[in-house]
Design a protein around this motif. Structure first.
Motif, PDB file in Angstrom:
ATOM      1  N   LEU A  75      12.371   0.894 115.498  1.00 25.15           N
ATOM      2  CA  LEU A  75      12.511   1.906 114.447  1.00 25.15           C
ATOM      3  C   LEU A  75      11.570   3.072 114.730  1.00 25.15           C
ATOM      4  O   LEU A  75      10.347   2.885 114.753  1.00 25.15           O
TER       5      LEU A  75
ATOM      6  N   GLU B 289      11.475  -2.793 101.212  1.00 28.71           N
ATOM      7  CA  GLU B 289      10.015  -2.654 101.351  1.00 28.71           C
ATOM      8  C   GLU B 289       9.306  -2.882 100.016  1.00 28.71           C
ATOM      9  O   GLU B 289       9.754  -2.412  98.963  1.00 28.71           O
TER      10      GLU B 289
ATOM     11  N   VAL C 102      10.144  -6.240 109.581  1.00 32.21           N
ATOM     12  CA  VAL C 102       9.740  -5.043 110.328  1.00 32.21           C
ATOM     13  C   VAL C 102       8.274  -4.778 110.008  1.00 32.21           C
ATOM     14  O   VAL C 102       7.827  -4.976 108.879  1.00 32.21           O
TER      15      VAL C 102
ATOM     16  N   GLY D  94      10.118   5.299 112.997  1.00 29.93           N
ATOM     17  CA  GLY D  94       9.885   5.535 111.569  1.00 29.93           C
ATOM     18  C   GLY D  94       9.158   6.850 111.345  1.00 29.93           C
ATOM     19  O   GLY D  94       8.358   7.283 112.177  1.00 29.93           O
TER      20      GLY D  94
HETATM   21  O1  KIV Z   1       8.710   4.835 108.613  1.00 32.31           O
HETATM   22  C1  KIV Z   1       8.613   3.620 108.780  1.00 32.31           C
HETATM   23  O2  KIV Z   1       7.879   3.127 109.654  1.00 32.31           O
HETATM   24  C2  KIV Z   1       9.393   2.747 107.908  1.00 32.31           C
HETATM   25  C3  KIV Z   1       8.964   1.322 107.827  1.00 32.31           C
HETATM   26  C4  KIV Z   1       7.833   1.227 106.887  1.00 32.31           C
HETATM   27  C5  KIV Z   1      10.093   0.430 107.457  1.00 32.31           C
HETATM   28  O3  KIV Z   1      10.278   3.193 107.259  1.00 32.31           O
END
Ligand code: KIV
Length: 263
Positions: free
Chosen positions: A41, A181, A212, A43
């Motif tokens: 991810l 989350e 995650v 993020g």
């Molecule tokens: O931005 C990010 O890292 C996320 C995670 C907290 C799931 O959205």
């Protein structure tokens, strides 16, 4: 080398194998995570741990595209998720225009957007235009200012019902998975059971379809604060500091470089 996950293998994993997602912001770390994780991810948390800001709100499309390209280059065999930054999907048209930009300028496999039933029409618009979407419900970091802080969800009956409705609406709109989350563990379990797509938890207990974590948290590199749900798998900050201290001392005493480091 593991086989790259696809939308279909991710969906099929529900109820069979817990899915492993981790954030990655650059090619170097992405390549280190690739063999162990199912999904990377990119993020918008990079705005905090990478860009040094106090929240994710000021992350931009340019930043997300730059980092997504780096991650895709470093982990060519990974399923990569690009987080859509704050303000880039407030309506269907902007959401599609910005998601198309992600798909055209990077090799990301999908985008992630924060929000539940209130974002279902946007998710539907994206999925019906060939953009794969991962939802994000519960505690929404992009709402930190409007909510006056990071608030754990699922504490009241109203919140529980609304989390279940959010997950169902996002699934119905065509999302292939959902990040949940900051939600009470039993509630996250109920939410995961209420949909047929994988629900990946962060601060949501063990009874969901995967986990995650933000990599800089779990490697102990980010020191500003550590949320309760983070397990530090190493004390990265101390290791880095100690190694750099040793390097600096050796440069000053001329212990480094030695003959083996010299042409
Ligand atoms: O931005 C990010 O890292 C996320 C995670 C907290 C799931 O959205």
């Amino acid at each position: 080398m593991n086989k790259k996950m696809t939308i279909s293998s991710i969906k099929k994993a529900k109820g069979i194998t817990p899915l492993v997602m981790i954030t990655a912001y650059d090619a170097l770390f992405a390549s280190l995570f690739e063999d162990s994780c199912d999904m990377l991810l990119v993020g918008d948390s990079l705005n905090m741990s990478f860009a040094g800001k106090s929240d994710t709100i000021s992350a931009t499309m340019e930043q997300m595209i730059y980092h997504t390209n780096a991650v895709c280059a470093g982990a060519q065999n990974s399923f990569v998720i690009c987080d859509m930054p704050f303000g880039t999907y407030t309506n269907k048209e902007d959401a599609l225009k910005n998601s198309i930009k992600v798909f055209q300028e990077t090799k990301a496999d999908c985008v992630k957007i924060e929000g539940g039933a209130d974002k279902a029409d946007i998710v539907k618009h994206l999925t019906s235009n060939a953009i794969a979407v991962c939802g994000h419900i519960g505690l929404l970091p992009q709402s930190v200012r409007s909510e006056g802080g990071y608030k754990v969800k699922g504490k009241t009956d109203k919140e529980i019902l609304s989390l279940i409705a959010d997950a169902r609406a996002i699934e119905e709109a065509g999302a292939f998975c959902i990040v949940i989350e900051g939600v009470k563990a039993g509630v996250a379990e109920e939410v995961a059971k209420s949909v047929d797509i994988p629900v990946i938890g962060i601060g949501a207990g063990v009874d969901v379809d995967g986990q995650v974590l933000v990599f800089s948290d779990m490697l102990g590199l980010f020191e500003a604060f550590t949320p309760k749900f983070v397990k530090k798998y190493m004390d990265g900050a101390s290791l880095v500091r100690k190694s750099v201290e040793e390097y600096a001392a050796q440069v000053r005493t001329k212990e480094f470089p030695q003959e083996i480091h010299t042409y």
